[in-house]
Design a protein around this motif. Structure first.
Motif, short mmCIF file in Angstrom:
data_model
loop_
_atom_site.label_atom_id
_atom_site.label_comp_id
_atom_site.label_asym_id
_atom_site.label_seq_id
_atom_site.Cartn_x
_atom_site.Cartn_y
_atom_site.Cartn_z
N TYR A 192 -13.57 7.07 1.56
CA TYR A 192 -11.99 6.65 1.56
C TYR A 192 -11.09 6.42 2.88
CZ TYR A 192 -10.82 1.50 1.95
OH TYR A 192 -10.25 -0.43 2.07
N GLY A 193 -10.35 7.67 2.76
CA GLY A 193 -9.12 7.87 3.27
C GLY A 193 -9.36 8.06 5.16
N GLU A 204 -10.11 4.77 5.40
CA GLU A 204 -8.16 4.35 6.53
C GLU A 204 -7.94 4.85 7.82
OE1 GLU A 204 -6.74 5.09 2.24
OE2 GLU A 204 -5.96 3.05 2.68
N LYS A 214 0.69 4.33 -2.38
CA LYS A 214 0.30 5.62 -2.74
C LYS A 214 1.10 6.34 -3.30
CE LYS A 214 -2.96 5.03 1.09
NZ LYS A 214 -3.26 4.52 2.28
N LEU A 240 -5.96 4.35 -8.68
CA LEU A 240 -7.11 4.65 -8.03
C LEU A 240 -6.94 2.84 -7.73
CD1 LEU A 240 -11.08 5.47 -9.04
CD2 LEU A 240 -8.95 6.30 -7.35
N ASP A 295 1.13 -1.08 0.06
CA ASP A 295 -0.43 0.17 0.00
C ASP A 295 0.48 1.20 -0.01
OD1 ASP A 295 -2.98 0.77 0.26
OD2 ASP A 295 -1.71 1.52 1.95
N ASP A 325 -5.07 6.95 -5.01
CA ASP A 325 -5.91 7.12 -3.84
C ASP A 325 -6.62 5.24 -3.50
OD1 ASP A 325 -4.96 9.45 -3.38
OD2 ASP A 325 -6.55 10.54 -4.76
N ASN A 326 -6.46 5.10 -3.01
CA ASN A 326 -7.28 3.73 -2.40
C ASN A 326 -9.12 4.34 -2.15
OD1 ASN A 326 -5.51 1.88 -2.24
ND2 ASN A 326 -5.45 2.60 0.25
N PRO A 348 -12.23 8.47 -2.81
CA PRO A 348 -10.90 8.21 -2.15
C PRO A 348 -11.09 9.63 -0.66
CG PRO A 348 -10.85 8.49 -4.95
CD PRO A 348 -12.03 8.48 -4.38
#
Lengths: 513, 513
Positions: B46-47, B50, A61, A149, A57, A66-67, B43
């Protein structure tokens, strides 16, 4: 040399498949769940996955992604949009058809016929189509590009023959999806992510890999190009450990991923996707494991050092625990390989010797035992998982540094183990790749003769169509596949081993998982 | 006082529901996916998840739990074992019935009738039964106890009316599952995890919560006791933000989770489970958001500081970027709230002012703009998200510290914002809890009179059976529910507001999400 009594029953040399299963079970990494094709990932196995996630991860990044998270369910109509894609996955898909249960005639529950979905939903086997939908909403202009993504998720492919970590109906992975303004950038990004995977495999997992392009018959369904990293297992078979796909405009066309270009016109995006899964844990086992169980590269070991005081259920135990705690705290305050040292003081009930073998099987890089006499002498008994045995005596090769020396040296030892375990695997792989074979009969002899044959690199003319089909059939007769066309291979200088035409590239042949 | 032109169209005071949706959309947190009831977490959203995962995971590990992973599919027969449990979930379950698709008559794909599963699989709505199975294999003796597991996963509950983050068919969560040797320890652990949730909500999310026990009608299906943390939203409604369940021996009985006790006999384990989900993000929005968008507590902000150079597509831009980069690097090297400062230098194309409002809507705690004149003067223009407006002028309340002062003070400002945003929410909640109401007619008046009524604390006699049903019906007539019986509430001193019997405890009444 004395006889060594190894910690597992199965031997790699005797029955590699049985050995693999025993490592997974003895190291408490995973087990069958009772649900067809699905495994339970136990804490030690999941701890390894968490380490891998964290490291990969960070790399994903660092390359600007971005996740995000997308639905697990994909409507059938959505999935159908890319013809090759659906063709590739339709045979192995879990399908949700109802959204409620009711009592059936015999009192047990059945799907409620009144709650049948108008359109069945498939459980995602991969997310190109659903993420493509979102991309088509999010991208309007060239200013929105590239869109990069990544998703960490579970996916389901209904595999008929499953094997823990390597092939399970449900598995965990990350899937990256990017959209670019033009072909050159998308192709370059496909290779950037392949390089991220190579670095992750080699630097974090100590797994030497060969990066290259898959032949056309091995492409991801819907891709223009598929690239892979391939690792050699100790039985000589290949494991595809990660793939990166250039998807051209296929999925952009299917999902309508368009943008207004700098000239004001409308263009289709070029997209990529790439993934690495829990399968990689199987690769770690089959690359680094030995007849005593798992061996973990320190970077992905949930615990790098385990300290085992030899407790005897007596009042003196506390002094021993205190002695160990000083070492634990000293180690825990240090760094190695760019992170805090991970150290566990294991004071659970049970005999220290039994616990030692548990940790050996789990592959903890360093095990430290401390008994009353060690404490009196101010030393500890230190065992390196990569140098477990004294071959002269057939006994565990304990070193007995002072407690202070141990604290001082261990971070360096861990860093050294990380690269030593890589070199060991790389040397083995190089010794087991045969190059310069020019006659297919030699290939046949090679793969029928030995139990652990390794790989053969041959030259070929990259045939297509019926000619390619014939190549695939010839290979299949020996359970062989083409792994990839390695990046940076030597120039070609002869004829195609299959067609006799002038060769255009080199390709690796191997049996594979 | 000047008129302020807020950054959203909807106002909390006018239409709270519309405002909520606009925050989610304007902050690019999530959106409808097109798949029924499922959202896409973008994102930025989701950030935030996280960040929440990392902070809560640390707390869960610090209390001795290991993460593991269990199958997403649960065989029907397995799910049926606990009667109340299956009863509670059967109506909202996604059911997998086929494992392959084939072409139908009209050419489209349909589930292959030849590939119908013998036993349907449900997509997990929660994992007590499948984890119970594993526990029954892993636990043999008292030495194996307690067993403390946690899973981060997606779950599916087929909700008829969905709302982003608050109620979606698929959602993300963690579910903890533990097994203990005896009731006292299991009950204590249920409360330990409730306390972990309280601390996580209040310290990490700045979300003031009231911890207490749910009344029996609000228990998790199959639980003996359910405890919750309840947060008050800005519209006065309650949000259940996390629950912790003592399951007694119900699931141990259903799954056969037994152990050999110290006396050599066989005992059933006592189990607990507890979960927190992406719903909590909805709670953060509705607690901290304002008419300019989201406001994030610094601990969970993916970026705590955003630096915006006012670029003009000219050669001078580089000097401005360099000037900003010094500040970025200086901040990135510092710590606040126990972690590295997270700072972004945003050099994407676009006007700085437009980007400023994007970051305001996303809730970045500190926004720093730097123009040519700022650079000349050696200062920066700093905007705090919690003090956005100068009420006199109606303009953004920029401060202009020197670049060095900004670098020095920002970590402290972030820490201050973390607790200031908590106090603000706590003060509002306390102002909106009415205590000492003794007549149900008053409750009725209270909740019918105002738009944002808050909560009422009453005393009751904890009725059961038909008497409880009647209470529930009376509350339902006003769309009210009992939230929980707060831990540490004042002693009772009167009659039950429902039955007139002597009260035994205090309970919170509220409208709820």
């Amino acid at each position: 040399m004395a006889q060594i009594r190894h910690a597992l029953n199965a031997r790699r040399a005797d029955d590699f498949a049985a050995w693999y299963q025993e490592v997974i079970s003895a190291a408490e990494m995973a087990e069958e769940s009772g649900v067809r094709g699905c495994m339970v990932i136990r804490p030690w196995g999941y701890g390894i996955w968490e380490r891998m996630q964290r490291l990969l991860d960070d790399r994903i990044k660092a390359t600007g992604h971005d996740n995000a998270y997308f639905p697990i369910f994909i409507p059938l109509s959505n999935f159908e949009r890319e013809a090759e894609h659906v063709e590739g996955f339709a045979k192995e898909m879990a399908v949700v058809t109802h959204h409620r249960l009711i009592a059936g005639k015999d009192g047990g529950l059945i799907p409620d016929p009144e709650a049948k979905l108008e359109e069945p939903l498939v459980v995602r086997p991969t997310s190109e189509t659903i993420i493509g939908d979102a991309m088509s909403r999010w991208i309007q202009s060239w200013r929105d590009l590239p869109l990069k993504l990544n998703q960490w998720a579970n996916v389901v492919r209904w595999e008929m023959r499953t094997r823990m970590f390597l092939r399970t109906s449900e598995f965990l992975w990350q899937e990256g999806h990017t959209a670019h303004a033009d072909e050159a950038e998308a192709r370059e990004h496909t290779l950037t992510m392949l390089e991220v995977y190579r670095a992750f495999a080699e630097e974090d997992l100590s797994l030497p890999v060969i990066a290259g392009e898959k032949p056309e018959n091995e492409r991801f369904p819907g891709a223009v190009e598929t690239w892979s990293i391939e690792a050699m297992m100790q039985d000589g078979k290949a494991l595809q450990a990660g793939t990166s796909h250039y998807l051209g405009t296929n999925f952009a066309h299917a999902s309508g991923i368009k943008y207004q270009n700098r000239e004001g016109g409308e263009s289709l995006c070029h997209t990529t996707s790439w993934g690495v899964s829990t399968r990689m844990i199987g690769g770690v086992i089959m690359t680094h494991g030995d007849d005593d169980g798992l061996r973990l590269p320190p970077r992905i070991a949930p615990q790098q050092i385990v300290i085992l005081p030899m407790l005897r259920d007596k009042p003196e135990d506390q002094a021993l625990i205190d002695y160990c705690e000083v070492l634990r705290a000293d180690l825990a305050a240090q760094h190695t390989l760019g992170e805090r040292v991970r150290v566990l003081l294991d004071t659970r009930p049970g005999k220290a010797a039994a616990k030692r073998w548990d940790w050996v099987r789990k592959g903890a890089p360093i095990i430290i035992e401390v008994g009353g006499r060690d404490m009196e002498n101010g030393v500890v008994s230190l065992l390196r998982r990569d140098r477990l045995w004294d071959e002269e005596t057939g006994k565990p090769d304990f070193q007995t540094p002072t407690r202070e020396t141990a604290a001082q040296n261990i971070p360096g030892i861990l860093a050294e183990m990380q690269s030593a375990i890589f070199s060991e695997a790389e040397d083995r792989r190089e010794a087991n790749i045969t190059r310069g074979v020019t006659d297919f009969a030699e290939v046949e002899t090679f793969f029928s003769g030995t139990k652990y044959p390794g790989w053969v690199e041959v030259q070929w003319s990259k045939p297509t169509g019926a000619e390619l089909e014939e190549v695939i059939e010839r290979l299949k007769a020996h359970k062989l596949t083409m792994r990839n066309v390695p990046i940076g291979a030597a120039a070609v200088d002869g004829a195609c081993i299959f067609t006799g035409k002038p060769a255009t590239e080199r390709v690796l042949l191997a049996k594979a998982y």
